[in-house]
Design a protein around this motif. Structure first.
Motif, PDB file in Angstrom:
ATOM      1  N   TYR A   1     -72.678 -39.322 -72.530  1.00  0.00           N
ATOM      2  CA  TYR A   1     -73.371 -38.542 -73.315  1.00  0.00           C
ATOM      3  C   TYR A   1     -71.859 -37.587 -73.711  1.00  0.00           C
ATOM      4  N   VAL A   2     -71.992 -37.038 -71.918  1.00  0.00           N
ATOM      5  CA  VAL A   2     -70.478 -36.157 -72.692  1.00  0.00           C
ATOM      6  C   VAL A   2     -69.394 -36.630 -72.646  1.00  0.00           C
ATOM      7  N   ALA A   3     -69.063 -37.877 -72.096  1.00  0.00           N
ATOM      8  CA  ALA A   3     -67.415 -38.633 -72.052  1.00  0.00           C
ATOM      9  C   ALA A   3     -68.114 -39.123 -73.868  1.00  0.00           C
ATOM     10  N   LYS A   4     -68.442 -39.903 -74.410  1.00  0.00           N
ATOM     11  CA  LYS A   4     -68.445 -39.898 -75.411  1.00  0.00           C
ATOM     12  C   LYS A   4     -68.257 -39.474 -76.947  1.00  0.00           C
ATOM     13  N   GLY A   5     -68.574 -38.075 -76.670  1.00  0.00           N
ATOM     14  CA  GLY A   5     -68.925 -36.871 -77.080  1.00  0.00           C
ATOM     15  C   GLY A   5     -67.341 -36.352 -77.789  1.00  0.00           C
ATOM     16  N   LEU A   6     -66.745 -35.856 -75.942  1.00  0.00           N
ATOM     17  CA  LEU A   6     -65.415 -35.524 -76.207  1.00  0.00           C
ATOM     18  C   LEU A   6     -64.221 -36.776 -76.958  1.00  0.00           C
ATOM     19  N   VAL A   7     -64.496 -38.452 -76.413  1.00  0.00           N
ATOM     20  CA  VAL A   7     -64.487 -38.909 -77.819  1.00  0.00           C
ATOM     21  C   VAL A   7     -64.286 -38.692 -79.030  1.00  0.00           C
ATOM     22  N   LEU A   8     -65.304 -38.579 -78.712  1.00  0.00           N
ATOM     23  CA  LEU A   8     -65.900 -38.530 -80.688  1.00  0.00           C
ATOM     24  C   LEU A   8     -65.157 -37.409 -81.304  1.00  0.00           C
TER      25      LEU A   8
ATOM     26  N   GLY B   1     -67.842 -33.092 -84.904  1.00  0.00           N
ATOM     27  CA  GLY B   1     -69.605 -32.249 -85.407  1.00  0.00           C
ATOM     28  C   GLY B   1     -70.910 -33.090 -83.937  1.00  0.00           C
ATOM     29  N   VAL B   2     -70.261 -34.463 -85.343  1.00  0.00           N
ATOM     30  CA  VAL B   2     -71.490 -35.313 -84.141  1.00  0.00           C
ATOM     31  C   VAL B   2     -71.001 -35.338 -82.402  1.00  0.00           C
ATOM     32  N   GLY B   3     -69.739 -35.365 -82.002  1.00  0.00           N
ATOM     33  CA  GLY B   3     -68.516 -35.955 -81.368  1.00  0.00           C
ATOM     34  C   GLY B   3     -69.633 -34.379 -79.742  1.00  0.00           C
ATOM     35  N   VAL B   4     -69.063 -32.584 -80.650  1.00  0.00           N
ATOM     36  CA  VAL B   4     -70.218 -32.230 -79.790  1.00  0.00           C
ATOM     37  C   VAL B   4     -71.793 -31.798 -80.016  1.00  0.00           C
ATOM     38  N   TYR B   5     -72.344 -32.669 -81.038  1.00  0.00           N
ATOM     39  CA  TYR B   5     -73.436 -32.520 -80.236  1.00  0.00           C
ATOM     40  C   TYR B   5     -73.843 -33.860 -79.558  1.00  0.00           C
ATOM     41  N   HIS B   6     -72.684 -35.159 -79.142  1.00  0.00           N
ATOM     42  CA  HIS B   6     -73.107 -35.461 -77.595  1.00  0.00           C
ATOM     43  C   HIS B   6     -73.002 -34.886 -76.605  1.00  0.00           C
ATOM     44  N   VAL B   7     -71.529 -33.950 -76.860  1.00  0.00           N
ATOM     45  CA  VAL B   7     -71.509 -33.632 -75.843  1.00  0.00           C
ATOM     46  C   VAL B   7     -72.658 -32.795 -74.983  1.00  0.00           C
ATOM     47  N   HIS B   8     -73.064 -31.693 -76.080  1.00  0.00           N
ATOM     48  CA  HIS B   8     -74.293 -30.693 -76.177  1.00  0.00           C
ATOM     49  C   HIS B   8     -75.567 -31.560 -75.424  1.00  0.00           C
ATOM     50  N   LYS B   9     -76.064 -32.965 -76.080  1.00  0.00           N
ATOM     51  CA  LYS B   9     -76.907 -32.782 -75.813  1.00  0.00           C
ATOM     52  C   LYS B   9     -76.713 -33.840 -73.889  1.00  0.00           C
ATOM     53  N   GLY B  10     -75.927 -34.219 -73.847  1.00  0.00           N
ATOM     54  CA  GLY B  10     -75.130 -34.193 -72.037  1.00  0.00           C
ATOM     55  C   GLY B  10     -75.370 -33.287 -71.186  1.00  0.00           C
ATOM     56  N   ALA B  11     -74.599 -32.340 -71.435  1.00  0.00           N
ATOM     57  CA  ALA B  11     -74.874 -31.100 -71.051  1.00  0.00           C
ATOM     58  C   ALA B  11     -76.489 -30.617 -70.584  1.00  0.00           C
TER      59      ALA B  11
END
Length: 282
Positions: free
Chosen positions: A213-220, A179-189
Motif C-alpha cells: 500500500y505504501v509503495a503503490k500510494g507513493l507511485v500514485l 490524494g488517492v496516493g496519500v490515502y494508500h500510504v496512510h492505509k498502509g502505514a
C-alpha cells in the motif's frame, strides 16, 4: 408552495422502489458464485501488479521496453500464447468485482451522516469505477485494440489543455490522484487495510500489505503530481500515468535503487491482492 401539501411530502412509491433495490442488492451478495467471481478479480489484479512490478525492475536494470503500467502488463499478457483467453477471463473477473462493489454500495445502510455515506457507499462505488476501467482495458487488449496508457493520458491531457476550464479540470484530476496516493500510504502505514479482511491472515500478509500500500500510494502520488505539473506548465507529455512516474523516478539520484524499491513494492501489493482474494470481507 403550501407547506404540508402533497408536493412537499416524501414520495412513498420512490422510497419503496429504493428499498426494493437495496433488498435485491443484499440478496445478490448472498450468491456464492457471484462472490467467487468477484474474488477472482482480486486474483487478476494481483497478477497484473506483479507483472507491473516486474516491468519496473526491468526498467531499473535497463532491460525495459513495455510501459511499466497497466497497459504494459496487459500487452505483455496479450503477446503470450493463450494471452487473449487470459485477458477475456481477466476482463470478466474485473467486471464481476466492479459489479460486486456497485451492489455493495447500493445495499449499504450507512445511516444519515455524510461521513458514513461516503465511507459505506462512496468508497465501494468509487472502487467500482476503477475496476470497470480495468475490465475495459483488458477487453480492449483481448480484442487487439489496446493502447498505451501513457499515450492515451497525454492525448486526453492535450485536449483538456486547449481551454482554461479543461486545464483546471486536469489539475483537479491530478490532485485527486495524488490524494488517492496519500490515502494508500496512510492505509498502509497505519495498517488500515486490516479492516478489509475477515480475519488476521498473519505477519507475512501484514508486511505485504504495509509495503504494497505504501509503495503503490507513493507511485500514485507521484503520478498525480506529474498531472498537476503538466497542467501548470501546459506540457501534456508529463501526464503519462504510472509509467511516467516511474520513469521520472529513474531519472533521480540513486534512480536505479528507487526503481528497484518501487518494483518490489508494487510486487508486494500484487501478492497482497491474493490475500484479499481469500480473506477480504465480501
Amino acid at each position: 408552495m403550501i407547506p404540508g401539501s402533497d408536493s412537499n411530502r416524501t414520495n412513498p412509491d420512490r422510497e419503496d422502489h429504493v428499498s426494493d433495490v437495496g433488498t435485491k442488492a443484499r440478496k445478490a451478495r448472498q450468491s456464492t458464485a457471484f462472490e467467487k467471481a468477484a474474488r477472482a478479480g482480486h486474483v487478476v489484479s494481483g497478477g497484473a501488479h506483479l507483472l507491473i512490478g516486474y516491468l519496473v525492475l526491468l526498467m531499473a536494470f535497463g532491460a525495459g521496453g513495455a510501459s511499466a503500467d497497466q497497459s504494459g502488463a496487459l500487452a505483455r499478457v496479450a503477446s503470450q500464447p493463450g494471452g487473449e483467453i487470459a485477458l477475456w477471463i481477466g476482463a470478466i473477473a474485473f467486471a464481476a468485482l466492479a459489479l460486486w462493489r456497485i451492489v455493495e454500495g447500493i445495499s449499504a445502510d450507512p445511516g444519515d451522516s455524510v461521513s458514513d455515506q461516503l465511507d459505506e457507499r462512496g468508497k465501494p462505488l468509487a472502487t467500482a469505477v476503477v475496476y470497470v476501467a480495468l475490465a475495459w482495458s483488458a477487453l480492449s487488449f483481448a480484442m487487439g485494440s489496446g493502447q498505451s496508457s501513457g499515450e492515451q493520458n497525454a492525448g486526453i491531457s492535450a485536449r483538456l489543455m486547449e481551454s482554461t476550464a479543461g486545464t483546471i479540470v486536469l489539475a483537479i484530476a491530478g490532485l485527486v490522484i495524488a490524494g488517492v496516493g496519500v490515502y494508500h500510504v496512510h492505509k498502509g502505514a497505519t495498517k488500515g487495510f486490516a479492516d478489509d479482511l475477515k480475519k488476521n491472515p498473519g505477519k507475512p500478509a501484514e508486511i505485504l500489505g504495509v509495503t504494497g500500500y505504501v509503495a503503490k500510494g507513493l507511485v500514485l502520488a507521484g503520478t498525480g503530481i506529474l498531472v498537476v505539473t503538466a497542467a501548470a506548465t501546459s506540457d501534456p507529455s508529463k501526464a503519462t500515468g504510472i509509467d511516467g512516474a516511474v520513469t521520472t523516478l529513474g531519472s533521480w539520484p540513486f534512480g536505479q535503487v528507487l526503481l528497484v524499491l518501487a518494483g518490489l513494492g508494487l510486487g508486494a501489493y500484487g501478492a497482497y491482492c491474493f490475500v484479499l482474494a481469500r480473506h477480504a470481507r465480501m
